[in-house]
Design an enzyme around this catalytic site. Structure first.
Site, short mmCIF file in Angstrom:
data_model
loop_
_atom_site.label_atom_id
_atom_site.label_comp_id
_atom_site.label_asym_id
_atom_site.label_seq_id
_atom_site.Cartn_x
_atom_site.Cartn_y
_atom_site.Cartn_z
N GLU A 35 0.78 -1.06 0.09
CA GLU A 35 -0.07 -0.05 -0.11
C GLU A 35 0.69 1.19 -0.10
O GLU A 35 0.49 2.09 -0.64
CB GLU A 35 -1.15 -0.14 1.29
CG GLU A 35 -1.97 -1.01 1.06
CD GLU A 35 -1.74 -2.47 1.30
OE1 GLU A 35 -0.56 -2.53 1.90
OE2 GLU A 35 -2.72 -3.28 0.90
N HIS A 54 -12.20 -4.78 7.91
CA HIS A 54 -12.85 -4.58 6.45
C HIS A 54 -13.95 -3.46 6.84
O HIS A 54 -15.12 -3.76 5.93
CB HIS A 54 -13.22 -5.93 6.15
CG HIS A 54 -12.02 -6.48 5.77
ND1 HIS A 54 -11.65 -7.37 6.54
CD2 HIS A 54 -11.56 -7.11 4.43
CE1 HIS A 54 -10.46 -8.16 5.84
NE2 HIS A 54 -10.45 -7.89 4.81
#
Lengths: 320, 348
Positions: A60, A127
């Site tokens: 990321e 999530h």
């Protein structure tokens, strides 16, 4: 105009901007042949090729950092974080490199980071987050959160065309649940606040998925309740907020994010500071308590603001 | 992936005498600017702190000398002032920037070597050092996507190789064989932490493990650094992928002017002081007929004029402190710096 889901509208917006401007490209984990974890980028690889629809390593910081480099070099990268939660791994690149670049060095960073955010589907603690407040606190980043398909497409175009780094929150719960008329072709929606429902007795201020919960709750109440959809958290449409306070004098600020220092806290503070004289009741806040979002459906529903809880908060406000 | 030997990277015949003189001039200028800046810091004219690269002048000067004008430097660090000087940044603006005075580089919003110059293709650093390595990989990615014959070069120290972003940059650049040159300045110290406490496997070998060509050169010899970076750039543009050039040197001062480096073995510093890059290269140039004393005096005069111009400039205007957080216009492209290397004469 065609009926499009929120997800299709984002996909359309990306495609239209890539057709319109050859500098625009997409990158992220599994965005190519797989079409993205939620299929937002489905079909883009076939139309634009692997140079402009780039599968990345699971890195990321690399995704955000290389996008900063590409943006400085004159391209318009759109990064997909597979889940908003994963932006934490690229946080430094976003807040220290991208956000401060223009102020420090005068370099523009036209970068869009798409964050599939929010809960409501048993995603669990990794999530389901709503990380917008992290970025509201980092000067140099714009923070957008559309609630409708029409806005999602137009605001994504506005983000891509913006010469600044933009954090674009797309709520996963809305992807396939919300469907609307969406104009064909490319268009950019300037993200000022939008009156989702007009009213005179109380205002609910919300953004993202909470706009829909607020509308549902307002519809079940025998009073004239206004719903203001913020659309943009940075910049915040302060005048639209204060105008609504003047109209209704009672405000509920609604937030799916954890309560402490959430976007709604900034809105409540603004109203206390500049709208106090117009209030007939204390500003009320409803948000997720300060817990990670739990997995089990009854636990998750117990922490996310429900339509019933919103309705109850509005009634209490009206009765004050 | 092979680790190149020192002898493979050196190719002094690439350089003309005009190049060598230019290298020496810019090394002298880097030292003169930093010595003057350290005085200004001690006089309280430079706020915050002041960082210098004494003993490391050969690296940033020679590495940047090996680039063509279109190549990007992302980003010169606190011991890489020479990169800015080779790219032609105005000396007075550098002093204005150091002192927080009105200047076009940072408008007073930044300090010490935290600056760049878009027009010269130099992207300024951030303090989280390997962060900009990933950004350099992104620049290289953009150059490749547009089919441009440009490479990106980035500097970093031995300490930076411990961070995750370093590994992400290595892996990413190698995967796509991107046109990027990584220059590792191994000055044996990360603030007060020696390399022995920083890593178990040498970065050159780690880079090779990622599929990156790597070599080690004498960081106190500008011709060795030049040769290695010149070869690395040629590989990058030929599509052969990234190269890591490790330039071995020694940090001769503390981390910054606030640090007396009492934790460094004095014998180590004494040994390396006999290998001062300016002394050694200056002697070599004297042997080739250069008037090093005159060159040095010329550079000193330029630096002093720049200091006086900076001292005559007002401080940054407090009314501008909240300006410029957001860009409000279409971005300007990343510019190109001068090609100093004679081998690129006539190149765009």
């Amino acid at each position: 105009m065609a009926q499009r889901t929120y997800l299709q509208a984002i996909s359309d917006g990306l495609r239209e901007e890539m057709r319109r401007d050859e500098r625009v490209f997409v990158m992220g984990e599994d965005v190519g042949a797989f079409g993205g974890a939620f299929k937002v980028t489905d079909g883009l690889l076939e139309e634009f090729g692997a140079e402009r629809v780039r599968d990345t390593p699971i890195a990321e910081a690399g995704i955000i950092g290389t996008a900063v480099g590409a943006a400085i070099a004159g391209l318009r990268p759109v990064c997909e974080m597979q889940f908003a939660d994963f932006i934490a791994c690229g946080f430094d690149q976003l807040v220290n490199v991208a956000a401060k670049m223009h102020y420090r060095l005068g370099l523009a960073v036209p970068l869009t980071v798409r964050l599939p955010s929010g809960g409501g589907f048993s995603g669990g603690p990794f999530h389901s987050q709503n990380p917008e407040a992290w970025f509201m606190h980092a000067p140099g980043l714009k923070v957008l959160a559309p609630s409708t398909p029409q806005d999602a497409k137009g605001m994504l175009a506005a983000a891509i065309r913006d010469p600044n780094p933009v954090v674009f929150l797309e709520h996963k719960h809305l992807y396939r649940r919300v469907r609307d008329e969406v104009p064909d072709g490319a268009y950019a929606t300037q993200p000022r606040a939008r009156l989702a429902r007009e009213g005179t007795d109380a205002t609910v201020i919300a953004y993202g998925a909470m706009v829909h919960a607020a509308l549902e709750a307002a519809g079940g109440i025998d009073a004239s309740v206004e719903v203001l959809d913020l659309r943009s958290l940075v910049p915040l449409d302060e005048e639209a907020i204060l105008a609504s306070v003047r109209r209704t004098s009672k405000v509920l600020v609604l937030d799916e994010a954890n309560r402490t220092c959430a976007a709604g806290a900034q809105v409540a503070s603004l109203i206390a500071d500049r709208g106090f004289e117009d209030l007939d009741a204390p500003v009320r806040r409803l948000a997720t308590p300060d817990v990670p979002i739990p997995f089990s459906p009854p636990l998750e529903q117990a922490v996310l603001p429900s339509v019933d809880a919103i309705g109850e908060a509005i009634r209490e406000l009206l009765a004050y | 992936m092979a680790v190149l030997e020192l002898a493979d990277a050196r190719e002094p015949d690439l350089l003309q005498d005009a190049d060598r003189l230019g290298l020496l001039r810019h090394m002298l200028a880097m030292r003169a600017v930093e010595e003057r800046a350290l005085k200004l810091y001690k006089q309280g004219r430079i706020p915050g702190s002041m960082y210098d690269g004494r003993g490391q002048e050969a690296i940033s000067v020679a590495a940047t000398w090996a680039l063509a004008g279109a190549d990007a430097v992302c980003s010169p660090l606190i011991r890489d002032l020479g990169a800015h000087l080779v790219r032609g940044t105005d000396l007075a603006d550098i002093f204005r920037h150091y002192m927080g005075r009105r200047n076009p580089l940072s408008q007073g919003r930044e300090g010490n070597v935290h600056f760049g110059d878009r027009r010269r293709g130099v992207v300024g650093m951030v303090s989280m050092l390997p962060d900009m390595m990933v950004v350099a990989v992104g620049l290289a990615m953009a150059f490749r996507m547009r089919g441009e014959q440009r490479c990106a070069l980035t500097f970093f120290g031995d300490g930076a190789t411990s961070r995750g972003d370093w590994h992400e940059a290595m892996n990413w650049a190698a995967l796509d064989k991107l046109p990027v040159v990584f220059v590792l300045e191994n000055n044996q110290m990360a603030y007060s932490t020696p390399t022995a406490r920083q890593f178990a496997v040498d970065p050159v070998h780690r880079a090779a493990g990622y599929g990156i060509q790597a070599c080690t050169v004498d960081g106190n010899d500008p011709e060795a650094v030049f040769g290695a970076v010149w070869h690395a750039r040629r590989r990058a543009l030929a599509g052969e992928g990234p190269t890591l050039v490790e330039a071995v040197t020694m940090r001769m001062h503390g981390h910054g002017a606030h640090d007396d480096a009492r934790y460094v073995d004095p014998e180590l510093v004494r040994t390396w002081s006999l290998r001062d890059p300016i002394d050694l290269f200056g002697a070599r140039m004297r042997g080739r007929g250069a008037d090093v004393v005159a060159l040095s005096a010329e550079v000193d005069a330029e630096v002093e004029a720049a200091v006086q111009a900076a001292l005559a400039t007002p401080m940054a205007d407090p009314a501008t402190a909240t300006d410029g957080v957001f860009c409000t216009a279409e971005p300007e492209p990343l510019g190109t710096g001068p090609s100093r290397y004679s081998g690129y004469a006539g190149a765009a």
